[in-house]
Design a protein around this motif. Sequence first.
Motif, PDB file in Angstrom:
ATOM      1  N   GLU A  23       0.805  -1.209   0.000  1.00 27.75           N
ATOM      2  CA  GLU A  23       0.000   0.000   0.000  1.00 27.75           C
ATOM      3  C   GLU A  23       0.840   1.262   0.000  1.00 27.75           C
ATOM      4  OE1 GLU A  23      -2.666  -0.347   3.269  1.00 27.75           O
ATOM      5  OE2 GLU A  23      -3.807  -1.932   2.311  1.00 27.75           O
ATOM      6  N   GLU A  24       2.146   1.137   0.102  1.00 28.79           N
ATOM      7  CA  GLU A  24       3.008   2.300   0.176  1.00 28.79           C
ATOM      8  C   GLU A  24       2.964   3.092  -1.132  1.00 28.79           C
ATOM      9  OE1 GLU A  24       7.553   3.493   1.347  1.00 28.79           O
ATOM     10  OE2 GLU A  24       6.949   1.415   1.423  1.00 28.79           O
ATOM     11  N   THR A  25       2.987   4.395  -0.988  1.00 24.29           N
ATOM     12  CA  THR A  25       3.028   5.261  -2.161  1.00 24.29           C
ATOM     13  C   THR A  25       4.444   5.782  -2.360  1.00 24.29           C
ATOM     14  OG1 THR A  25       2.567   7.271  -0.923  1.00 24.29           O
ATOM     15  CG2 THR A  25       0.653   6.019  -1.752  1.00 24.29           C
ATOM     16  N   GLY A  26       4.605   6.563  -3.388  1.00 21.33           N
ATOM     17  CA  GLY A  26       5.902   7.147  -3.672  1.00 21.33           C
ATOM     18  C   GLY A  26       6.391   8.089  -2.589  1.00 21.33           C
ATOM     19  N   GLN A  27       5.452   8.646  -1.797  1.00 22.28           N
ATOM     20  CA  GLN A  27       5.862   9.536  -0.704  1.00 22.28           C
ATOM     21  C   GLN A  27       6.771   8.806   0.281  1.00 22.28           C
ATOM     22  OE1 GLN A  27       5.701  12.595  -0.593  1.00 22.28           O
ATOM     23  NE2 GLN A  27       3.748  13.431  -1.206  1.00 22.28           N
ATOM     24  N   GLY A  28       6.327   7.633   0.719  1.00 27.68           N
ATOM     25  CA  GLY A  28       7.138   6.847   1.650  1.00 27.68           C
ATOM     26  C   GLY A  28       8.438   6.389   1.023  1.00 27.68           C
ATOM     27  N   SER A 107       2.319  10.304  -5.556  1.00 27.67           N
ATOM     28  CA  SER A 107       1.071   9.750  -5.023  1.00 27.67           C
ATOM     29  C   SER A 107       0.762   8.382  -5.629  1.00 27.67           C
ATOM     30  CB  SER A 107      -0.092  10.707  -5.292  1.00 27.67           C
ATOM     31  OG  SER A 107      -0.272  10.870  -6.685  1.00 27.67           O
ATOM     32  N   MET A 108       1.541   7.973  -6.617  1.00 29.62           N
ATOM     33  CA  MET A 108       1.349   6.665  -7.253  1.00 29.62           C
ATOM     34  C   MET A 108       1.844   5.555  -6.328  1.00 29.62           C
ATOM     35  SD  MET A 108       2.667   7.663 -11.084  1.00 29.62           S
ATOM     36  CE  MET A 108       2.570   5.995 -11.685  1.00 29.62           C
ATOM     37  N   PRO A 109       1.375   4.319  -6.548  1.00 30.67           N
ATOM     38  CA  PRO A 109       1.894   3.193  -5.754  1.00 30.67           C
ATOM     39  C   PRO A 109       3.409   3.050  -5.936  1.00 30.67           C
ATOM     40  CG  PRO A 109      -0.078   2.547  -6.954  1.00 30.67           C
ATOM     41  CD  PRO A 109       0.310   3.908  -7.461  1.00 30.67           C
ATOM     42  N   ALA A 110       4.072   2.698  -4.859  1.00 34.02           N
ATOM     43  CA  ALA A 110       5.526   2.617  -4.860  1.00 34.02           C
ATOM     44  C   ALA A 110       6.045   1.611  -5.892  1.00 34.02           C
ATOM     45  CB  ALA A 110       6.023   2.254  -3.465  1.00 34.02           C
TER      46      ALA A 110
END
Length: 129
Positions: A23-28, A107-110
């Motif tokens: 579930e991690e996004t590019g932010q993380g 905001s996209m999936p990692a």
Amino acid sequence: MKRAILFAVLLLGTGAVIVQAQEETGQGLSLGWHSFEKISGSGGSTGTDLPQAAMYMGFVNASVQAIRYLPGLSRKVSPLSLPPVGSQDQMYAIVGKYLDAHPKALSMPAFRLVLLAVLAAFPPLPPGA
């Protein structure tokens, strides 16, 4: 009985980590990349940098292995066009620099961002190559 309980706790704990990674996004991922840079570069790291960098490294490693070996993805990126497995630092830098260059995509999936970074760095081989 104690072993069965311990095994169940470990299994459930592992499942929670897998769900979190999915579930991690590019932010993380971007936070992890910057922590990785601090730890491997000039220093100035904080207490939270090591776990964030470790999550980044693990996620990038697992994602690249999935790209390398999963049938649907390996058609997009030939395993022959990827660098050898031992060059993880190169992959960390490729993904991290892609994240820095595309801040609107965070905001996209990692996993999708890792795939896009790999595709940008290692374009698919032409058919018959």
